[in-house]
Write an enzyme that holds these catalytic residues in place. Structure first.
Site, PDB file in Angstrom:
ATOM      1  N   ASP A 241       0.862  -1.171   0.000  1.00 63.48           N
ATOM      2  CA  ASP A 241       0.000   0.000   0.000  1.00 63.48           C
ATOM      3  C   ASP A 241       0.911   1.238   0.000  1.00 63.48           C
ATOM      4  OD1 ASP A 241      -3.199   0.522   1.626  1.00 63.48           O
ATOM      5  OD2 ASP A 241      -2.118   1.742   0.170  1.00 63.48           O
TER       6      ASP A 241
HETATM    7  C1  GLC Z   1      -4.340   4.161  -0.145  1.00 67.05           C
HETATM    8  C2  GLC Z   1      -5.227   3.027   0.207  1.00 67.05           C
HETATM    9  C3  GLC Z   1      -5.319   1.972  -0.852  1.00 67.05           C
HETATM   10  C4  GLC Z   1      -5.127   2.597  -2.221  1.00 67.05           C
HETATM   11  C5  GLC Z   1      -3.710   3.139  -2.288  1.00 67.05           C
HETATM   12  C6  GLC Z   1      -3.387   3.774  -3.640  1.00 67.05           C
HETATM   13  O1  GLC Z   1      -3.762   4.752   0.973  1.00 67.05           O
HETATM   14  O2  GLC Z   1      -5.053   2.398   1.466  1.00 67.05           O
HETATM   15  O3  GLC Z   1      -6.596   1.346  -0.708  1.00 67.05           O
HETATM   16  O4  GLC Z   1      -5.329   1.626  -3.230  1.00 67.05           O
HETATM   17  O5  GLC Z   1      -3.473   4.080  -1.251  1.00 67.05           O
HETATM   18  O6  GLC Z   1      -4.153   4.931  -3.819  1.00 67.05           O
END
Ligand code: GLC
Length: 725
Positions: free
Chosen positions: A257
């Site tokens: 993430d």
């Molecule tokens: C975010 C989220 C995730 C998302 C990622 C990219 O913080 O936790 O669900 O896909 O960043 O945007």
């Protein structure tokens, strides 16, 4: 290209190039003339890292991505194309209801159609991967991201996760299931907090939906931000290698993430970014999203022998294989920019968005007020959501709010309410500031304005035959980093409700939210209550269809609506405890209950009303083969309008080696019945459906007594016993 050619390519790549495939950066780094500054520069990200980075997140647009891709491939030593990934959660430009609302449709088929439409729009805009489905099981309405889940049941979540993946993939968009695992269970419902889950809860409740997405073919998995039982998911070898790869057979790409590798220092399981990179790559994370840890430290970790180069080869090859599976080496950008304008918000997608918004709305109460089908009546439409275009959810990052059909526009367009009156009634919030991705909205307090708005609404309601209030939490009060300690409708709106209700008893409330709210006050005072969650671009149209009777509500709750926040987490598939509370029990005190509120939620899982009534015959159960059964019931539409019913199968394991939920959803079927029409709905029951996580953590079924129920929601008592031998 053929896989052997891919292996040849890998063999020709330098260590830096292979590491580059494991680095994901935001689109701004790839714009012509961009300079590395700020935290990225401080962390040591170099131009070379950008030149070799393998994937991009968060940007879209055929023209823009083609320009970036061409420039990038010309500069790359082996001309390897970029992968473009983004959050396409509930639609791209045509925004569908948020996933919690999708869950309320109890129609994975409809969700698959929506993800297919989203994929058509996203791929036309040059995207290759979506960070969806979010398959986190949720039980705690305080957590803002329940909005992105399909709810509290593992079977329902699994059906939707698989359907969404299929819809994406059949239309050219690769899927990334997230957030593995247990992100939906942060302690105290507080965002990013740790999760403490038993092996049984993990395996019976949280793992199944991720596994369903893997079985449906999702190409990527995203570990969760949180720690799970003391170990950050991002550096948990047991989770990412033993379970995900070993048990679930996942052989795709694991992508962290956002900055989750870097956050290992925040969890204090890594003393610095270098150790964070080592921990994450050895645990099984193939791509580092935006922490710079891999870009800056992996080469040194390999040269110093801390990380074997074979692990880099393995990760880089998975990324190359994903690019190759999408034909990017041959077709690195969309064939035409015209496709975007042809597919964005096209007629079929709008119609689908209306259908999904209609089917995701849950009628919680109706004392005969709805539908408002008599055009001669005067109806007052009141509330801060009457004209708000912000009903698309906190993760609809590629939408244009001007595309939203608001409730007031839909009322005017529909012709159903020629004597409609309109009033804002109050602001959405008072003395509050809400934030979203690149958004901020400030609400002040103005006593005079407040009173003027209230008065206007009261006068309008007083002269109407009925009043419909459009209330709810602000769209940005749910989503990421939006945990709430109180989960009610904003106070100013409750005051509006009281004042309108005082002058017109024929008051209905339509509630917008990204989570279950505490609806006690409006439930008690309104004659009708319709939960629409965040219904997306065409929500206004769908709501007017439902209010006027042009469509009948058929949504069922995918997540319990608590009596109050004190009950949270509350969920139907709880265990009975050693001292189960029984409504008509004789023991006044020493049983599992609260002394000040009920145990039951205000509205339970699977619940929802319609504009008609459905009756169920006593359930019939017969053994069709040793240990295999057919459970059936005949459902009849006993009312005056055609409508859909969600026929639900629950099973209760009467006794087992580990404690069992009081009942579990094991099947459902959504059917249309004309007035007076009957239909027999049957469900097969096999031992495999009844496997449990035993005391040794093994999944197996156990002989014993069970009760199967077929009914309207999770409270049905329409059941019959059977035994597994
Ligand atoms: C975010 C989220 C995730 C998302 C990622 C990219 O913080 O936790 O669900 O896909 O960043 O945007």
């Amino acid at each position: 290209m053929r896989e052997e050619k891919l292996l040849e390519l890998l063999g020709e790549m330098s260590l830096e190039e292979k590491i580059g495939q494991m680095v994901q950066l935001t689109g701004d780094f790839f714009e012509a003339g961009s300079v590395i500054t700020g935290p990225a520069a401080k962390l040591g990200l170099s131009e070379e890292n950008v030149r070799l980075a393998g994937s991009v997140l968060g940007i879209a647009g055929a023209k823009r991505l083609k320009r970036i891709q061409k420039a990038y491939m010309e500069r790359h030593p082996h001309g390897i194309p970029l992968l473009f990934m983004a959050d396409v959660i509930n639609g791209f430009r045509t925004v569908f209801p948020v996933p919690l609302a999708m869950g309320a449709t109890f129609s994975p088929k409809l969700a698959k159609e929506a993800s297919a439409a989203a994929a058509r729009e996203a791929t036309a805009a040059g995207l290759h991967v979506t960070f969806s489905p979010m398959a986190d099981l949720v039980r705690d309405a305080r957590w803002g991201r329940v909005m992105e889940s399909t709810g509290e049941d593992p079977y329902l979540n699994g059906r939707f996760a698989a359907a969404l993946v299929e819809g994406y993939r059949e239309n050219g968009l690769s899927a990334c299931v997230k957030h593995f695992a247990g992100y939906g269970a942060p302690v105290a419902g507080r965002e990013y907090n740790h999760a403490e889950l038993s092996m049984q809860t993990l395996r019976e409740f949280h793992f199944p939906a991720y596994e369903a997405a893997v079985r449906a073919g999702c190409e990527l998995v995203m570990p969760a931000f949180n720690t799970l039982n003391g170990v950050p998911c991002t550096s948990d070898h047991w989770l990412l290698s033993d379970v995900l790869k070993g048990e679930m057979g996942f052989d795709g790409v694991v992508i962290s993430d956002w900055n989750a590798v870097g956050e290992l220092t925040g969890h204090r399981t890594a003393k610095d970014l270098r150790q964070a990179a080592e921990e994450a790559v050895l645990a099984g994370v193939d791509i580092d999203m935006m922490s710079m840890a891999y870009a800056v430290y992996l080469k040194d970790l390999v040269l110093s022998g801390r990380v074997p180069e074979e692990r880099i080869d393995q990760a880089a090859f998975k990324v190359l294989r994903l690019k190759n599976s999408k034909g990017l080496f041959e077709h690195p950008w969309p064939d035409s920019e015209e496709k975007e304008s042809a597919v964005f918000l096209c007629g079929p997608h709008r119609k689908l968005a209306v259908r999904m918004a209609e089917e995701s709305a849950v009628l919680l109460k109706n004392d005969g007020l709805l539908p408002l089908s008599n055009p001669s009546k005067t109806v007052a439409f009141i509330g801060p959501y009457l004209d708000s275009p912000d009903t698309y959810g906190a993760w609809a990052v590629f939408q244009d709010r001007n595309d939203t059909v608001t409730v007031s526009q839909a009322v005017r367009q529909s012709g159903h309410f020629p004597n409609a009156l309109f009033a804002k009634g109050c602001d959405m919030l008072e003395n509050a500031t809400v934030y979203g991705f690149g958004k901020r909205e400030v609400f002040g307090f103005d006593e005079k304005r407040r009173e003027t708005l209230f008065r206007e609404a009261e006068e309008m309601a007083a002269k109407a035959d009925a009043a419909v209030l459009f209330l709810g939490e602000h769209m940005l009060q749910s989503g990421e980093a939006a945990s709430r300690g109180e989960i009610g409708i904003p106070d100013v709106q409750l005051e509006l409700f009281s004042r309108v209700r005082a002058v017109n008893k024929n008051t209905a409330v339509v509630v917008f939210s990204g989570r279950p709210l505490d609806l006690r006050q409006v439930s008690a005072g309104a004659k009708a209550l319709l939960a629409v969650f965040m219904p997306g671009t065409m929500g206004g149209t769908a709501i007017v269809h439902l209010l006027s009777g042009e469509a009948a509500p058929s949504g069922r709750l995918p997540m319990s609506f608590p009596y109050s926040v004190g009950q949270v987490p509350v969920f139907y598939n709880e265990t009975s405890t050693g001292r189960p509370y029984e409504k008509n029990g004789t023991e006044p005190k020493f049983v599992s209950k609260y002394i000040d509120i009920p145990n039951e939620p205000l509205y339970p899982f699977g619940y929802g009303l319609s504009y008609t009534e459905f009756s169920y015959s006593p359930m019939r159960l017969k053994e069709t083969a040793p240990n295999e059964f057919l459970a059936e019931a005949t459902v009849t539409n006993t009312g005056a309008v055609g409508a859909k019913e969600v026929v639900q199968l629950y099973i209760r394991d009467e006794a087992a080696s580990t404690t069992r939920p009081v009942r579990e959803l094991k099947g459902f079927e959504k059917i249309w019945l004309e007035p007076g029409e009957s239909r027999t709905v049957g469900f097969s029951i096999t031992p495999d459906m009844l496997r449990i996580c035993d005391r040794d953590g093994q999944f197996r079924w156990e002989p014993g007594a069970f009760t199967a129920y077929i009914g309207h929601d999770s409270r049905t008592e329409n059941g019959a016993e059977f035994c597994l031998r």
